[in-house]
Write a protein that holds these residues in place. Structure first.
Motif, PDB file in Angstrom:
ATOM      1  N   ILE A 269       0.844  -1.190   0.000  1.00 10.88           N
ATOM      2  CA  ILE A 269       0.000   0.000   0.000  1.00 10.88           C
ATOM      3  C   ILE A 269       0.885   1.248   0.000  1.00 10.88           C
ATOM      4  N   PRO A 270       0.343   2.402  -0.406  1.00 13.80           N
ATOM      5  CA  PRO A 270       1.156   3.613  -0.503  1.00 13.80           C
ATOM      6  C   PRO A 270       1.654   4.095   0.853  1.00 13.80           C
ATOM      7  N   VAL A 271       2.817   4.730   0.825  1.00 10.08           N
ATOM      8  CA  VAL A 271       3.417   5.312   2.024  1.00 10.08           C
ATOM      9  C   VAL A 271       3.535   6.815   1.830  1.00 10.08           C
ATOM     10  N   ILE A 272       3.050   7.559   2.828  1.00  8.65           N
ATOM     11  CA  ILE A 272       3.145   9.028   2.839  1.00  8.65           C
ATOM     12  C   ILE A 272       4.165   9.389   3.902  1.00  8.65           C
ATOM     13  N   ALA A 273       5.185  10.132   3.534  1.00  7.89           N
ATOM     14  CA  ALA A 273       6.268  10.448   4.461  1.00  7.89           C
ATOM     15  C   ALA A 273       6.054  11.822   5.091  1.00  7.89           C
ATOM     16  N   ASP A 274       6.106  11.833   6.405  1.00  9.52           N
ATOM     17  CA  ASP A 274       6.083  13.074   7.177  1.00  9.52           C
ATOM     18  C   ASP A 274       7.490  13.663   7.108  1.00  9.52           C
ATOM     19  N   CYS A 275       7.655  14.726   6.334  1.00 13.02           N
ATOM     20  CA  CYS A 275       8.992  15.293   6.087  1.00 13.02           C
ATOM     21  C   CYS A 275       9.181  16.625   6.803  1.00 13.02           C
ATOM     22  N   ASP A 276       8.421  16.848   7.874  1.00 12.97           N
ATOM     23  CA  ASP A 276       8.583  18.054   8.702  1.00 12.97           C
ATOM     24  C   ASP A 276       8.544  19.304   7.827  1.00 12.97           C
ATOM     25  N   THR A 277       9.570  20.117   7.877  1.00 12.41           N
ATOM     26  CA  THR A 277       9.577  21.378   7.115  1.00 12.41           C
ATOM     27  C   THR A 277      10.307  21.243   5.785  1.00 12.41           C
ATOM     28  N   GLY A 278      10.702  20.018   5.442  1.00 14.45           N
ATOM     29  CA  GLY A 278      11.467  19.815   4.217  1.00 14.45           C
ATOM     30  C   GLY A 278      12.962  19.841   4.468  1.00 14.45           C
ATOM     31  N   TYR A 279      13.337  19.880   5.764  1.00 12.76           N
ATOM     32  CA  TYR A 279      14.743  19.792   6.192  1.00 12.76           C
ATOM     33  C   TYR A 279      15.586  20.993   5.763  1.00 12.76           C
TER      34      TYR A 279
ATOM     35  N   ASP B  52       4.324  24.258   7.233  1.00 16.36           N
ATOM     36  CA  ASP B  52       4.720  25.658   7.057  1.00 16.36           C
ATOM     37  C   ASP B  52       5.299  26.287   8.324  1.00 16.36           C
ATOM     38  N   LYS B  53       6.227  25.568   8.959  1.00 14.09           N
ATOM     39  CA  LYS B  53       6.955  26.080  10.110  1.00 14.09           C
ATOM     40  C   LYS B  53       8.402  26.325   9.720  1.00 14.09           C
ATOM     41  N   PRO B  54       9.129  27.117  10.515  1.00 16.37           N
ATOM     42  CA  PRO B  54      10.555  27.299  10.243  1.00 16.37           C
ATOM     43  C   PRO B  54      11.349  26.082  10.685  1.00 16.37           C
ATOM     44  N   PHE B  55      12.493  25.874  10.066  1.00 16.95           N
ATOM     45  CA  PHE B  55      13.407  24.799  10.467  1.00 16.95           C
ATOM     46  C   PHE B  55      14.344  25.326  11.551  1.00 16.95           C
ATOM     47  N   PRO B  56      14.573  24.606  12.646  1.00 15.97           N
ATOM     48  CA  PRO B  56      13.980  23.321  13.018  1.00 15.97           C
ATOM     49  C   PRO B  56      12.589  23.511  13.620  1.00 15.97           C
ATOM     50  N   LYS B  57      11.695  22.580  13.324  1.00 13.99           N
ATOM     51  CA  LYS B  57      10.326  22.648  13.821  1.00 13.99           C
ATOM     52  C   LYS B  57      10.233  22.079  15.228  1.00 13.99           C
TER      53      LYS B  57
ATOM     54  N   VAL C  17       6.267  30.166   8.867  1.00 17.21           N
ATOM     55  CA  VAL C  17       7.047  30.933   7.907  1.00 17.21           C
ATOM     56  C   VAL C  17       6.085  31.758   7.048  1.00 17.21           C
ATOM     57  N   PRO C  18       6.558  32.797   6.389  1.00 18.35           N
ATOM     58  CA  PRO C  18       5.689  33.571   5.480  1.00 18.35           C
ATOM     59  C   PRO C  18       5.120  32.670   4.380  1.00 18.35           C
ATOM     60  N   ILE C  19       3.942  33.026   3.940  1.00 17.85           N
ATOM     61  CA  ILE C  19       3.292  32.239   2.889  1.00 17.85           C
ATOM     62  C   ILE C  19       4.166  32.163   1.645  1.00 17.85           C
ATOM     63  N   SER C  20       4.802  33.259   1.279  1.00 19.83           N
ATOM     64  CA  SER C  20       5.622  33.274   0.070  1.00 19.83           C
ATOM     65  C   SER C  20       6.782  32.282   0.168  1.00 19.83           C
TER      66      SER C  20
END
Length: 523
Positions: free
Chosen positions: A84-94, A119-124, A136-139
């Motif tokens: 079955i498919p796996v969805i990875a929790d990748c936090d803020t994208g590192y 949409d949080k700053p790294f590190p979350k 983080v800002p939307i942009s």
């Protein structure tokens, strides 16, 4: 191509199809392959490779302490373990958008179906930990989304944007504004996160949502809401993100406490999974299939020991268990993949040896009959060993490697050695024959028993059979019911002209007499 010939969809395509389908997708969190298999077996549609669970399994907070490589490795093991498919929790994208590009390519290459970034700053910091929950800002975040969608090579690979506005206390309006921006930037789904006890914030978001982009919810704290209610409200996926870990912590703590309290595991054995379930989850059945399909080269060895009182000189009962365990150990060290102990009528054998124990069946009439019943049509090489004798692993290994169909282990006295043990069966050899294998290591046996008494050599109770050799033995057994023992049948087979070989050894075995004393040293 017909429907029956249709290639199964990839995990990424399957996840797309689930989102395009009419019902809500149910995903369960996992931090390792075992947890993922449990989720798949219990019927979940997808696995959430949980950052919280993976971090907790390493004993560290969910606060970007683990590296991307560590989290990716866990997700890869999970994806390899399930269909079955796996969805990875990748936090803020590192990191920033450049990190997200690298992250996307690595996770897609690992067989993950989707990545989720927040949409949080790294590190979350984990959303449920009190304290800083900044965004983080939307942009900046829409730049990360575009970076991820541009970096993928498979258009079915999904990028999910996680909206943390309500977790940060900024309310429904800000959550909706951000979700719209993320959908417009190309997110394939938005995950709206909330952490109150009431499902109302999530339900209000779903009511206000006016885009075709699917919405994912995670009811960790508002757990009373059902999947059916969320589906009716418009959610496309529900993730139970950390319940496997939490259930495991409670169950393991209870089990450990009970063992510590009682000093045994008796009281919990009916509450924990049997080892057979663990082996099943590990895929041991597939291992066996692979061995049968790819590793049967003619060298698989099944050793059979007939522990039958009255038919062979038997050691005292208190010595039999220790002897059997030593026999099993040495036979395995000599290359036997399986060892079977065949018990005589009423002969109990309480042993911890790693062997198959076959109790006497009333349909068995003789020792030979019992030994043949212990053999399988799938056996490639069978060693039949005397019950009262211990064989050195090297002797076993050399005999098992011989290519002959019926090969006896034969003791040839050393210079100065006294006469043969009278309990052993004398062996007479004929002239060597060239029959396709090295005759320097075995000679043809022409007689066993009293006619061979002057030969000076004797059968020491260990014989090797191929499937062809077993067929000869079965034929003798069918035609000569008086052949009660293995020795009787071997003597008959040799007398009828069947090719029976003898491999000579001057040491490497010891036989126990009825008193339990060895009659020949293994030096």
């Amino acid at each position: 191509m017909t429907g029956a010939e249709r290639v199964p969809p990839t995990a990424t395509r399957r996840l797309r199809e689930l989102f395009e389908g009419p019902r809500i997708i149910r995903a369960i969190g996992a931090h390792d392959a075992l947890g993922a298999r449990l989720g798949e077996r219990t019927g979940f549609d997808a696995i959430w490779s949980s950052g919280l669970e993976i971090s907790a399994s390493h004993g560290v907070p969910d606060a970007d302490i683990l590296t991307m490589g560590e989290l990716l490795n866990a997700a890869r093991w999970i994806a390899d373990a399930v269909r079955i498919p796996v969805i990875a929790d990748c936090d803020t994208g590192y990191g920033n958008a450049s990190n997200v590009v690298y992250m996307t390519r690595r996770y897609e290459a690992a067989g993950i179906a989707a990545v989720c970034i927040e949409d949080k700053p790294f590190p979350k910091l984990n959303s449920f930990i009190p304290g800083r929950q900044r965004l983080v800002p939307i942009s900046e975040f829409t730049g990360k989304i575009r970076a991820a969608t541009d970096a993928r090579s498979d258009p079915d690979f999904m990028v999910i944007a996680r909206v943390e506005a309500m977790v940060a206390g900024l309310g429904l309006e800000e959550a909706t504004r951000r979700a719209h921006a993320y959908a417009d930037a190309g997110a394939d789904a938005v995950l709206v996160h909330a952490k109150g006890a009431s499902p109302q914030p999530a339900l209000d978001f779903l009511a206000a949502w006016d885009r075709p982009t699917p919405v994912v919810v995670v009811p960790t704290t508002y757990y009373r809401v059902s999947a059916a209610e969320l589906e009716a409200a418009g959610a496309s996926m529900v993730i139970y993100a950390n319940h496997g870990l939490r259930a495991g912590v409670r169950a393991v703590t209870d089990a450990f406490s009970e063992i510590r309290r009682t000093g045994s595991t008796e009281s919990i054995e009916d509450k924990i999974a049997p080892l057979s379930t663990i082996f099943d989850l590990q895929g041991v059945s597939h291992l066996r299939q692979h061995e049968d399909s790819y590793m049967r080269t003619g060298g698989d060895v099944h050793a059979v020991v007939a522990v039958i009182d009255g038919l062979t000189p038997a050691p005292p009962s208190h010595d039999r268990r220790a002897l059997a365990e030593s026999q099993v150990r040495n036979l395995r060290l000599g290359g036997a993949q399986q060892v079977s102990l065949v018990l005589g009528p009423g002969a109990g054998l309480a042993t911890e040896a790693e062997a198959r124990v076959l109790a006497w069946d009333e349909t068995w009439s003789t020792e030979l009959d019992a030994v043949l019943r212990a053999c399988s049509d799938d056996d490639q090489v069978v060693l039949v060993a005397a019950a009262d004798t211990l064989y050195d692993p090297e002797l076993v290994r050399r005999l098992a490697a011989h290519p002959g169909d019926i090969v006896l282990a034969v003791h040839t006295p050393r210079p100065g050695e006294s006469g043969l043990d009278p309990a052993l069966l004398p062996v007479a050899f004929g002239p060597p024959e060239q029959d396709g294998f090295d005759m320097t290591s075995a000679e043809r046996v022409v007689a066993l028993g009293s006619p061979a008494a002057e030969s000076g050599s004797a059968f020491i109770g260990l014989v090797r059979f191929t499937r062809k050799g077993l067929d000869v033995l079965r034929d003798v057994h069918a035609r000569m019911p008086f052949a009660r023992t293995m020795a009787d049948a071997l003597a008959a087979a040799a007398a009828e002209g069947n090719h029976v070989s003898g491999m000579e050894f001057t040491c490497g075995w010891s036989r126990l007499s009825a008193s339990g004393a060895p009659t020949l040293a293994t030096r």
